[in-house]
Design an enzyme around this catalytic site. Sequence first.
Site, short mmCIF file in Angstrom:
data_model
loop_
_atom_site.label_atom_id
_atom_site.label_comp_id
_atom_site.label_asym_id
_atom_site.label_seq_id
_atom_site.Cartn_x
_atom_site.Cartn_y
_atom_site.Cartn_z
N CYS A 10 31.17 -7.84 -7.95
CA CYS A 10 31.72 -6.44 -8.40
C CYS A 10 33.49 -6.49 -8.06
O CYS A 10 33.68 -6.83 -6.86
CB CYS A 10 31.32 -5.37 -7.45
N GLY A 11 34.15 -6.46 -9.19
CA GLY A 11 35.53 -6.26 -8.87
C GLY A 11 36.19 -5.55 -7.74
O GLY A 11 37.06 -5.65 -7.06
#
Length: 116
Positions: A10-11
Amino acid sequence: MIEVYHNPRCGKSRNCLAFLDNSNQEYKIIKYLEETPSDEEIKSLLEKLQLKPIELVRQKEKIWIEQFKNQQMTDETIIKAMAENPILIERPIVIKGNKAIIAREADKIEAFFQES
């Protein structure tokens, strides 16, 4: 010790860790997809976040849409769904003491540390 519920894919979660690193904050990473939280741990998280169970659910996740959307669910069944499918838990979550936030934006993280 600060704890971070983290998903490496997840960024927003990676950005949260970068913010903490740049702020010289010490923290412990909890890879919640591998170290699945129990029902009780999720309840504790909800207390610290001051959220209702449905507010912690990633409602656009495929699992949610296919298996749970439009069902009548109690808080307990929502918590159980998150415990059985941790991908449904919003991320990243930063925990400090008895407080926590969903740390998707740097300004929220910064404000959280100024408050606590």
